[in-house]
Motif scaffolding. Structure first.
Motif, PDB file in Angstrom:
ATOM      1  N   LEU A 145       6.648  18.281  -1.188  1.00  0.00           N
ATOM      2  CA  LEU A 145       5.908  17.913   0.016  1.00  0.00           C
ATOM      3  C   LEU A 145       5.662  16.405   0.056  1.00  0.00           C
ATOM      4  N   LYS A 146       5.335  15.858  -1.116  1.00  0.00           N
ATOM      5  CA  LYS A 146       5.052  14.434  -1.190  1.00  0.00           C
ATOM      6  C   LYS A 146       6.303  13.633  -0.812  1.00  0.00           C
ATOM      7  N   MET A 147       7.463  14.089  -1.340  1.00  0.00           N
ATOM      8  CA  MET A 147       8.703  13.366  -1.056  1.00  0.00           C
ATOM      9  C   MET A 147       9.094  13.511   0.407  1.00  0.00           C
ATOM     10  N   ILE A 148       8.903  14.690   0.936  1.00  0.00           N
ATOM     11  CA  ILE A 148       9.235  14.902   2.348  1.00  0.00           C
ATOM     12  C   ILE A 148       8.364  14.008   3.220  1.00  0.00           C
TER      13      ILE A 148
ATOM     14  N   GLY B 129       0.824  -1.215   0.000  1.00  0.00           N
ATOM     15  CA  GLY B 129       0.000   0.000   0.000  1.00  0.00           C
ATOM     16  C   GLY B 129       0.848   1.251   0.000  1.00  0.00           C
ATOM     17  N   ARG B 130       0.200   2.364  -0.366  1.00  0.00           N
ATOM     18  CA  ARG B 130       0.917   3.628  -0.505  1.00  0.00           C
ATOM     19  C   ARG B 130       1.422   4.154   0.820  1.00  0.00           C
ATOM     20  N   ASN B 131       0.803   3.727   1.899  1.00  0.00           N
ATOM     21  CA  ASN B 131       1.138   4.325   3.180  1.00  0.00           C
ATOM     22  C   ASN B 131       2.242   3.556   3.891  1.00  0.00           C
ATOM     23  N   SER B 132       3.057   2.852   3.112  1.00  0.00           N
ATOM     24  CA  SER B 132       4.174   2.124   3.705  1.00  0.00           C
ATOM     25  C   SER B 132       5.459   2.651   3.092  1.00  0.00           C
ATOM     26  N   MET B 133       6.562   2.213   3.634  1.00  0.00           N
ATOM     27  CA  MET B 133       7.848   2.635   3.086  1.00  0.00           C
ATOM     28  C   MET B 133       7.969   2.197   1.635  1.00  0.00           C
ATOM     29  N   PHE B 134       7.420   1.026   1.319  1.00  0.00           N
ATOM     30  CA  PHE B 134       7.515   0.547  -0.060  1.00  0.00           C
ATOM     31  C   PHE B 134       6.647   1.377  -1.003  1.00  0.00           C
ATOM     32  N   GLY B 135       5.654   2.042  -0.417  1.00  0.00           N
ATOM     33  CA  GLY B 135       4.806   2.911  -1.234  1.00  0.00           C
ATOM     34  C   GLY B 135       5.637   3.963  -1.946  1.00  0.00           C
ATOM     35  N   ALA B 136       6.661   4.476  -1.265  1.00  0.00           N
ATOM     36  CA  ALA B 136       7.517   5.504  -1.854  1.00  0.00           C
ATOM     37  C   ALA B 136       8.274   4.965  -3.058  1.00  0.00           C
ATOM     38  N   MET B 137       8.486   3.629  -3.069  1.00  0.00           N
ATOM     39  CA  MET B 137       9.235   3.036  -4.180  1.00  0.00           C
ATOM     40  C   MET B 137       8.480   3.183  -5.501  1.00  0.00           C
ATOM     41  N   PHE B 138       7.173   3.392  -5.398  1.00  0.00           N
ATOM     42  CA  PHE B 138       6.392   3.541  -6.628  1.00  0.00           C
ATOM     43  C   PHE B 138       6.275   5.007  -7.018  1.00  0.00           C
ATOM     44  N   ASP B 139       6.862   5.859  -6.195  1.00  0.00           N
ATOM     45  CA  ASP B 139       6.810   7.277  -6.490  1.00  0.00           C
ATOM     46  C   ASP B 139       7.928   7.596  -7.467  1.00  0.00           C
ATOM     47  N   GLU B 140       7.547   8.032  -8.664  1.00  0.00           N
ATOM     48  CA  GLU B 140       8.553   8.243  -9.713  1.00  0.00           C
ATOM     49  C   GLU B 140       9.598   9.284  -9.292  1.00  0.00           C
ATOM     50  N   ASN B 141       9.234  10.144  -8.337  1.00  0.00           N
ATOM     51  CA  ASN B 141      10.177  11.184  -7.921  1.00  0.00           C
ATOM     52  C   ASN B 141      11.495  10.595  -7.447  1.00  0.00           C
ATOM     53  N   TRP B 142      11.393   9.470  -6.764  1.00  0.00           N
ATOM     54  CA  TRP B 142      12.607   8.899  -6.176  1.00  0.00           C
ATOM     55  C   TRP B 142      13.337   7.978  -7.153  1.00  0.00           C
TER      56      TRP B 142
ATOM     57  N   ASN C   2      17.178  18.503  -6.752  1.00  0.00           N
ATOM     58  CA  ASN C   2      18.498  17.914  -6.977  1.00  0.00           C
ATOM     59  C   ASN C   2      18.632  16.717  -6.056  1.00  0.00           C
ATOM     60  N   ILE C   3      17.959  15.618  -6.417  1.00  0.00           N
ATOM     61  CA  ILE C   3      17.901  14.509  -5.478  1.00  0.00           C
ATOM     62  C   ILE C   3      18.876  13.392  -5.831  1.00  0.00           C
ATOM     63  N   SER C   4      19.662  13.610  -6.850  1.00  0.00           N
ATOM     64  CA  SER C   4      20.515  12.507  -7.306  1.00  0.00           C
ATOM     65  C   SER C   4      21.450  12.026  -6.194  1.00  0.00           C
ATOM     66  N   GLY C   5      21.824  12.917  -5.295  1.00  0.00           N
ATOM     67  CA  GLY C   5      22.751  12.497  -4.252  1.00  0.00           C
ATOM     68  C   GLY C   5      22.077  11.928  -3.014  1.00  0.00           C
ATOM     69  N   LEU C   6      20.746  11.793  -3.056  1.00  0.00           N
ATOM     70  CA  LEU C   6      20.037  11.368  -1.844  1.00  0.00           C
ATOM     71  C   LEU C   6      19.658   9.903  -1.927  1.00  0.00           C
ATOM     72  N   SER C   7      19.696   9.233  -0.755  1.00  0.00           N
ATOM     73  CA  SER C   7      19.217   7.849  -0.707  1.00  0.00           C
ATOM     74  C   SER C   7      17.966   7.813   0.144  1.00  0.00           C
ATOM     75  N   TYR C   8      16.889   7.359  -0.456  1.00  0.00           N
ATOM     76  CA  TYR C   8      15.612   7.320   0.257  1.00  0.00           C
ATOM     77  C   TYR C   8      15.711   6.490   1.537  1.00  0.00           C
ATOM     78  N   GLU C   9      16.348   5.309   1.425  1.00  0.00           N
ATOM     79  CA  GLU C   9      16.414   4.419   2.580  1.00  0.00           C
ATOM     80  C   GLU C   9      17.132   5.084   3.736  1.00  0.00           C
ATOM     81  N   VAL C  10      18.223   5.777   3.405  1.00  0.00           N
ATOM     82  CA  VAL C  10      19.019   6.422   4.460  1.00  0.00           C
ATOM     83  C   VAL C  10      18.203   7.519   5.134  1.00  0.00           C
ATOM     84  N   LEU C  11      17.551   8.321   4.313  1.00  0.00           N
ATOM     85  CA  LEU C  11      16.764   9.429   4.880  1.00  0.00           C
ATOM     86  C   LEU C  11      15.634   8.890   5.749  1.00  0.00           C
ATOM     87  N   TYR C  12      14.951   7.843   5.244  1.00  0.00           N
ATOM     88  CA  TYR C  12      13.833   7.250   5.985  1.00  0.00           C
ATOM     89  C   TYR C  12      14.341   6.741   7.327  1.00  0.00           C
TER      90      TYR C  12
END
Lengths: 442, 667
Positions: free
Chosen positions: B106-109, A28-41, B39-49
């Protein structure tokens, strides 16, 4: 089939595991894995590179399996608490709870575990929460447990004796306590189930004056009302109604002469008929009074009392009552666990139809008896007696199951909710959690 | 148990040593800036989380939350400054772009801070990250004084542009509307809608003033309608749906309601539209005016007075007064005309009065043989029957039956008396007394030849039908006489029975005085006068002469046969001088008779209703009576009341003992 394009590779705490984005989508979207589907990342674009997660690999494996199959299998080497913490990290705790036990069925219950409390006195009440937690009242304290059976800070209202507890929702608990003479303490309060802080204290107003009062039994309706039996200093005997949202008192049903409402042991809101069942039982009063109140018309639409009834040798006194709207009847139980039924359709019941089938244990009373309690859940009727709970089913209420364990003495109260049954024992400060196992694999 | 707890606390303590809150936050703060900088190329989602998680786990949730608020506020203030600095037209584009960027960030934050959102925020009672981002944008960007006014002006300018025919970027406008709505309906209201409605009212105020001065009513309405449609479209393209009702209200009020009377009473207004059959304009007027309070009522008023006026003109028109309906020649035309008559008939309230007149005219037509065609008469009666029911026409139909029976009777009479064929021919029409509008009158003296014949017929008829009574209606018949005048001119005179009686006297006398005639014939004087008038005073029909030669017939006049009578025609039809129109007293008479006929009907209806209902209150009874009778006439409530009282007196009904307004049926 071709090559799977949605493969995802994780390195969790040094162990490489592969899965698919389809599996992860179950989180689901409200989990950490949800962010994996977010194209931003841009997290799953590259199937070759692995994502490193600095967490426990064993727990990740169990949780990944949960996402794959929807089932939870915890190897004995993983403590449950560790698994819960990891699930909380990934945002999968709700998934774990949903997979932990099956939908409630009184005839398939298994004892999940027993919890030991630290309370000094006898138990008063146990109440199941909507998401599998519970709260237990002992004397002036209420202990709150979440579904993981983690204990949260205990609740008290001016350290006054607790008469009843109830869950408004999974975050809020209401407790009703006795008043403290001359101090304005006591009454009814709303608490956070997580932090134990008092969020709101409910008042009773009589002729525009705030009165101190003793709150007895509680009940809640789906249209956000709280009902409580009340005894005030100056004649405020009756049933009060408050709004759950505003906290304001919105109604009060004063006790009619020669009847008992303010001392009631049990309130039950009936959604179908828009009425409140109020029952006062022996030994709180010398007689039993059961009535249905219609607040819109301010009248008793149904009533029954044993005042003036002749008592036979095998004295049968009503000890608990429950309305069964589907059957248009009220079920009562006496101290010998005989079930009796009264018709709700006529405005006043004349007599109780005692069911001889359920007469189970005449005369074999333990030394310290606990009076029977009743509960109804999805067409199944539950009755506690001594150290066991009986389950009755069908139109004739046949005894179908019996839940018993030997330790802790008699059951003084039990409650069903969040697909669990909680039973509180009177001697040893122990409560049992009964669950339905998850459905079989095939 | 307690040992375990100690161990756990030790571990927790170690953890707390393990993270440095300031360092962790600095890292997260940097990440937030980088996200805003895209400019997110240098960021790791897992680390930030994990770092955000650690801060919450180790009870630094407060620091994390307040840090987030602070950093985001700073970024938004910066955005606000750059927006303020934007030049000219690109302001809205820029605002939309920054808003999209902020939302993305905001969504990413939130994804980084998901654990805080789930655990810390509910327990600490803080605003969730999503809502926080909206709130901060509202406070720092939208509510910044300069931006607020500039945004409003830019939006209003776009609307004005579109209203005056420019093409605008609707998509952009829609995005801005959505932004304002996301920030809360009150923000949309405050920052845009309120002003938008005010400015629109001004715009349409000016426009209607201009249009009223130079346009016809129809054109004005056309423009108002298209404006209304434009505004509704505008809402659906790029405003919030809740604005639709408000903006249409503005247009309605400013364009229609404020100009209501002017529009109706313009030269090209309602009356002109009605007169010129401008159905389209009328439809438009109806559609627009119904939207405003009192709009249709005003139309109704003006229309009523117009219709009354035209109706009055029609009635005053001498040419059309005689024959309000023009009859066609062919059967189809007649059908059509009859249908029109029925249409008018439906609007009659007092149908029984109509019936009474209709019956009288029909009787005349039938008896004098003046009907154009029996089929037409019957077809009209069928129409009446379908409209009003069997009862209404049963008497009329009875008249036709009588006519037919009479023909058969006459045939029978002459077959059984073959000798009579040589003498004068008598045609008797036997009328059922109940069915025909007859009055009992004194029978006049018939000439000897005729009265002999009549007696024969009477005995024949009474011999056929036992127990009947015949009385002669000598005021209604006609006669054909063969007359030879002084110089041998022969004519056949078609006259009424009375006239026939008078003329037959002159077979035996040359000169007769009024008194003599009256005595010999016993014709009632009023009838006799008009009869003599038509015989002696009508030009070209004057078969008698009178002395003295005056216009009126006096009691002392004397009459002679006019030997000089001439006519080009062999057959001469001598009419009867009758007043064409009913005189006032006659009218009253008819009226009275109609009233009289109504009485039993009303009483019968009351009894019928009460018999089935047993108990009924006054108002409902009157309503029910009115309802049941309205196909015939509208009973007067006081009349109904009078009949109820009369029925109570005669003990058909009684008043309820407890409630005097209730009536009870007695049986």
């Amino acid at each position: 089939m071709g090559v799977q394009k949605d493969r995802v590779k994780f390195n969790v705490g040094g162990r490489v595991m592969e899965t698919t984005s389809t599996t992860l989508a179950n989180a689901g979207r409200n989990s950490m894995f949800g962010a994996m589907f977010d194209e931003n990342w841009n997290l799953i674009t590259n199937t070759e590179s692995e994502r490193f997660i600095d967490r426990n690999p064993d727990c990740f494996g169990v949780l990944l399996d949960l996402l794959r199959t929807g089932e939870l299998h915890v190897p004995p080497n993983i403590p449950e608490k560790l698994l819960y913490r990891e699930a909380l990290y990934y945002g999968l705790l709700d998934h774990v709870r949903a997979a932990k036990w099956g939908p409630f069925d009184g005839n398939r219950l298994r004892l999940s575990c027993s919890m030991q409390g630290q309370a000094p006195g006898d138990g008063t009440a146990i109440r199941a929460g909507p998401d599998g937690g519970c709260c237990v009242a002992h004397g002036s304290m209420v202990h709150v447990y979440d579904w993981m059976l983690e204990e949260h800070p205990p609740l008290n209202l001016d350290y006054q004796r607790v008469n009843d507890v109830g869950w408004v929702d999974s975050d809020n608990v209401v407790i009703g306590v006795s008043e403290r003479l001359g101090r304005g303490d006591g009454g009814m309060g709303l608490f956070s189930s997580h932090t134990g802080e008092l969020r709101y204290k409910f008042h009773v107003c009589h002729e525009n004056q705030v009165k101190s009062y003793t709150a007895g039994a509680l009940s809640f309706s789906s249209d956000y009302k709280i009902f409580s039996s009340c005894k005030g200093r100056s004649n405020e005997y009756g049933v009060g109604v408050w709004d759950q949202v505003t906290g304001k008192q919105i109604d009060f049903f004063y006790e009619p002469l020669g009847w008992s409402l303010g001392d009631a042991d049990k309130l039950q809101w009936l959604e179908g008929s828009n009425c409140l069942l109020v029952a006062t039982m022996f030994p709180r009063k010398d007689n039993c009074y059961i009535s249905l109140l219609d607040f819109r018309e301010k009248r008793m639409v149904w009533c029954w009392s044993d005042v003036g009834a002749p008592f036979a040798v095998d004295e049968k006194r009503v000890r608990d009552a429950i309305a069964m709207e589907d059957n248009s009847s009220i079920c009562v139980v006496n101290e010998f666990e005989d079930l009796g039924f009264m018709d709700l359709r006529s405005s006043a019941a004349t007599s109780i139809r005692w069911s001889s089938r359920s007469r189970l244990m005449k005369g074999k009373m333990p030394e310290e008896p606990c009076y029977p309690k009743l509960a109804l859940h999805a067409g199944q009727l539950f009755s506690s007696m001594n150290d066991c709970i009986s389950v009755f089913c069908g139109p004739e209420w046949v005894l179908t199951s019996r839940l018993r364990r030997s330790y802790g003495g008699s059951i003084c109260d039990f409650s069903i909710g969040g697909d669990r049954l909680f039973a509180l024992h009177s001697e040893e400060n122990v409560f049992d959690i009964w669950e339905t196992p998850t459905p079989p694999i095939i | 148990m307690s040992d375990q707890k100690k161990n756990f606390r030790l571990e927790e303590f170690k953890h707390r040593e393990g993270i440095d809150p300031d360092k962790t936050w600095t890292m997260l703060e940097h990440a937030i800036h980088e996200i805003y900088n895209q400019n997110i190329s240098g960021l790791s989602y897992e680390v930030l989380y994990r770092n955000a998680y650690n801060m919450v786990l180790h009870k630094f949730g407060d620091k994390l939350y307040s840090g987030l608020v602070e950093t985001m506020t700073a970024r938004l203030k910066e955005i606000a400054r750059s927006l303020e600095a934007t030049q000219g037209g690109s302001f809205l584009e820029e605002m939309n772009k920054k808003w999209n960027d902020h939302n993305k960030a905001l969504k990413m934050i939130r994804e980084i801070m998901m654990y805080m959102d789930r655990i810390y925020i509910p327990h600490a009672g803080k605003t969730p990250v999503d809502q926080l981002g909206l709130n901060l944008w509202r406070e720092n960007v939208i509510y910044s004084n300069q931006i607020s006014t500039r945004l409003l002006n830019a939006l209003l300018e776009l609307v004005y542009g579109e209203r005056t025919g420019e093409v605008i970027n609707r998509g952009l406008f829609r995005n801005i509307t959505k932004m304002l709505m996301d920030l809360g309906p009150s923000v949309y209201g405050q920052e845009f809608e309120t002003q938008f409605l005010l400015v629109s009212a001004e715009f349409y105020q000016a426009e209607s003033q201009k249009l009223i001065e130079c346009c016809a009513c129809g054109d004005f309405l056309k423009i108002a309608e298209s404006r209304m449609k434009q505004e509704i479209d505008r809402v659906s393209y790029y405003l919030d749906p809740m604005t639709e009702k408000k903006i249409t209200n503005v247009v309605e009020k400013v364009m229609i309601e404020n100009n209501l009377l002017i529009l109706i009473h313009m030269d090209s207004g309602l009356v002109s539209m009605l007169c010129n059959d401008k159905y389209e304009d009328l439809g438009r007027m109806y559609k627009l005016f119904r939207r405003v309070a009192n709009g249709l009522f005003k139309i109704y008023e003006v229309m009523t007075s117009h219709i009354k006026e035209s109706g009055k003109q029609l009635v005053m028109d001498r040419d059309r007064l005689k024959d309000p309906v023009e009859f066609g020649v062919s059967e189809d035309d007649i059908e059509i005309t009859l249908d029109k008559v029925m249409m008018l008939f439906r609007y009659l309230q007092e149908k029984d009065e109509f019936e009474s007149y209709y019956k009288r005219h029909l009787a005349k037509r039938l008896l004098y043989g003046k009907t154009v065609s029996d089929d037409v008469e019957r077809s009209f009666i069928v129409k009446l029957r379908t409209e009003c029911g069997y009862q209404f026409t049963s008497k009329l139909e009875g008249m036709f039956t009588d006519m037919k029976t009479s023909r058969d009777t006459m045939q029978g009479f002459y077959t059984s008396h073959p000798k009579l064929r040589d003498g004068p021919t008598l045609t008797v029409q036997v009328l059922t007394a109940e069915v025909w509008p007859t009055q009992s009158i004194v029978t006049c003296n018939l000439p000897a030849e005729m009265s002999e014949l009549c007696e024969k017929f009477q005995s024949y008829y009474l011999g056929m039908h036992m127990g009947r009574k015949l009385s002669w209606q000598t005021d209604m018949g006609t006669a054909d006489l063969k007359a030879t005048f002084g110089k041998g001119q022969k004519h056949q005179l078609n006259v009424s029975t009375y006239q026939m009686c008078v003329l037959m006297l002159f077979n035996n006398a040359d000169r007769l005085s009024y008194k003599e005639i009256e005595q010999a014939t016993k014709i009632p004087s009023s009838n006799l006068k008009s009869c003599l008038q038509s015989l002696a005073l009508v030009k070209k029909r004057n078969v008698l002469r009178k002395e003295p030669m005056s216009k009126d017939v006096g009691e002392d006049d004397a009459f002679f046969v006019n030997d000089k009578f001439r006519s080009k025609l062999y057959k001469v039809k001598i009419g009867t001088v009758v007043a064409q129109k009913e005189s006032e007293p006659e009218k009253l008479e008819t009226r009275k008779r109609v009233e009289e006929d109504r009485k039993p009907l009303i009483e019968a209806t009351i009894v019928r209703i009460m018999k089935s209902r047993k108990l009924l209150d006054h108002n409902n009874l009157v309503a029910e009576v009115t309802k049941q009778l309205q196909s015939r006439f509208l009973p007067n409530p006081t009349a109904v009341k009078k009949h109820i009282e009369s029925l109570i007196e005669r003990e058909f009904l009684e008043r309820d003992a407890r409630d005097r307004k209730m009536y009870r049926y007695l049986y």
